[in-house]
Design a protein around this motif. Structure first.
Motif, PDB file in Angstrom:
ATOM      1  N   ASP A   1      -3.983  13.767 -28.411  1.00  0.00           N
ATOM      2  CA  ASP A   1      -4.114  13.761 -26.893  1.00  0.00           C
ATOM      3  C   ASP A   1      -3.232  13.339 -25.699  1.00  0.00           C
TER       4      ASP A   1
ATOM      5  N   LYS B   1      -6.842  21.298 -31.740  1.00  0.00           N
ATOM      6  CA  LYS B   1      -6.722  22.825 -31.842  1.00  0.00           C
ATOM      7  C   LYS B   1      -5.613  23.359 -32.608  1.00  0.00           C
TER       8      LYS B   1
ATOM      9  N   ALA C   1      -6.089  17.671 -26.953  1.00  0.00           N
ATOM     10  CA  ALA C   1      -6.005  17.943 -25.199  1.00  0.00           C
ATOM     11  C   ALA C   1      -5.074  17.260 -24.304  1.00  0.00           C
ATOM     12  N   ASN C   2      -4.978  17.843 -23.142  1.00  0.00           N
ATOM     13  CA  ASN C   2      -4.081  17.222 -22.028  1.00  0.00           C
ATOM     14  C   ASN C   2      -2.586  16.868 -22.812  1.00  0.00           C
TER      15      ASN C   2
END
Length: 405
Positions: A287, A258, A268-269
């Motif tokens: 990630d 993103k 992510a994460n």
């Protein structure tokens, strides 16, 4: 349409990157080069692909499996043997592998494509195959024109006025080059090409089959194509490609994650507060990364999954591979870094474990070791050292004063 991707090579010029990862599996951001090629072949109407493997073959075969995810039928041809639980590589060369596959199953029953597994490209393969059929050639090579001062890195082809290849030169000096059209490693063949490859013998297309065909007057043609072709044969090539991909300059590569700030992509994460770090994009952070407050990150920069960047570490224009811990004392600039090695773009390599600097670089999955007394003393004194540039100037002055002239 059927295609063969050559992926058996060891990638010696890409060490240490290829020490644990076969060359075609080296990622461009988060995607292996080989995956980019399979996607491109599928988009061009190729529905059956065979990949020859040897060096670290399971890494390739387990990742791609049947190829169903990419909408193609995928098969592998392993070159080597197993003994006492160990695989022993015996690659057959770019031509020898064609002979072996044909002997096994007569896979090549019509016009087929062959390409190397270590380059990104967006070549119009349909146009290349159409040009091949138009001339009635036995073999057609996709050629690309390069500046004369770069021909020494490649094999070049000499054509007549009809596009027929008359001869080859392998990595000629610029002043001796008879052509500036280089062989890109993308070929279209008729099945009869196999007649020119001996059985059970390592054999090479570029240095053995093609020159023999040209000498014998066989129909071997070259087509100059306008396409983006990015070779990653050397560490410097790979570093350069990755820098371009991070900056969003490669149309065939999408930056994952993103975009939280202009040019800053985060997976992510990932635990990361850009307000508490010094950030200058572009950069891609994968990630499950941890970036502690106070870190300085200057792009183009890539940080692989599962990595940990400790407080106050400084990283600039670098590639951090998966599961790497970058210690608080680190100051990395223009480097390729993993938990087991770090390298400059020219290939110069340091092993952190053997060098005793595991408190600067280590595998992020390994429990962090405490800094011993000797290392702590060194860190306390390091700020008292004069800058390296001042030391060099001081040595130069002393050296010049001691000269008798």
């Amino acid at each position: 349409m059927k295609a063969l991707i050559l992926a058996a090579g060891k990638g010696t010029r890409l060490m240490p990157l290829s020490r644990d990862c076969p060359k075609p599996m080296l990622p461009i951001l988060d995607k292996p080069v080989l995956e980019c090629l399979i996607e491109h072949l599928a988009s061009q109407g190729v529905d059956q692909i065979i990949i020859n493997t040897s060096y670290l073959a399971p890494e390739i075969e387990n990742y791609f499996s049947s190829g169903r995810r990419w909408g193609v039928e995928l098969a592998f041809s392993y070159e080597g043997y197993e003994e006492d639980g160990q695989l022993h590589d015996e690659p057959l060369g770019s031509a020898g592998t064609i002979r072996r596959i044909q002997q096994h199953s007569a896979f090549f029953d019509d016009t087929f494509i062959v390409m190397c597994g270590d380059a990104l490209l967006d070549l119009d393969l349909r146009a290349l195959v159409a040009a091949h059929h138009q001339t009635g050639a036995l073999a057609t090579l996709a050629l690309m024109r390069v500046p004369k001062n770069k021909v020494s890195q490649y094999g070049v082809a000499v054509l007549d006025d009809l596009g027929r290849i008359m001869s080859f030169q392998e990595k000629p000096k610029p002043e001796e080059a008879l052509s500036d059209l280089i062989n890109t490693g993308v070929y279209v063949f008729e099945p009869n090409i196999i007649k020119y490859i001996p059985e059970h013998t390592p054999y090479d297309l570029g240095s053995e089959v093609f020159p023999a065909l040209a000498r014998d007057g066989q129909a071997i043609y070259g087509v100059e194509m306008d396409f983006d072709w990015i070779d990653i044969g050397r560490v410097s090539d790979y570093y350069s490609v990755q820098m371009r991909a991070i900056a969003g300059e490669l149309a065939t590569v999408t930056r994952p994650g993103k975009e939280i700030l202009p040019g800053v992509f985060v997976g992510a994460n990932t635990r990361f507060d850009p307000r508490r770090c010094h950030i200058e994009g572009p950069m891609v952070i994968a990630d499950s990364v941890t970036i502690e407050d106070g870190a300085t990150l200057i792009g183009p920069l890539y940080i692989g999954r599962g990595s940990i960047i400790e407080r106050n570490a400084m990283i600039k224009h670098s590639l951090i591979f998966d599961y790497t811990r970058v210690g608080a004392q680190a100051s990395l600039s223009n480097m390729l870094v993993s938990g087991r090695w770090c390298a400059l773009p020219d290939g110069f390599t340091i092993d952190p474990q053997r060098s005793g600097i595991s408190w600067i670089l280590a595998d992020s999955r390994t429990p962090r070791k405490n800094i011993n007394q000797h290392e702590q003393l060194f860190l306390e004194q390091i700020n008292d050292f004069p800058p390296v540039t001042e030391l060099i100037e001081q040595l130069n002055r002393e050296h010049s004063f001691s000269r008798p002239w």
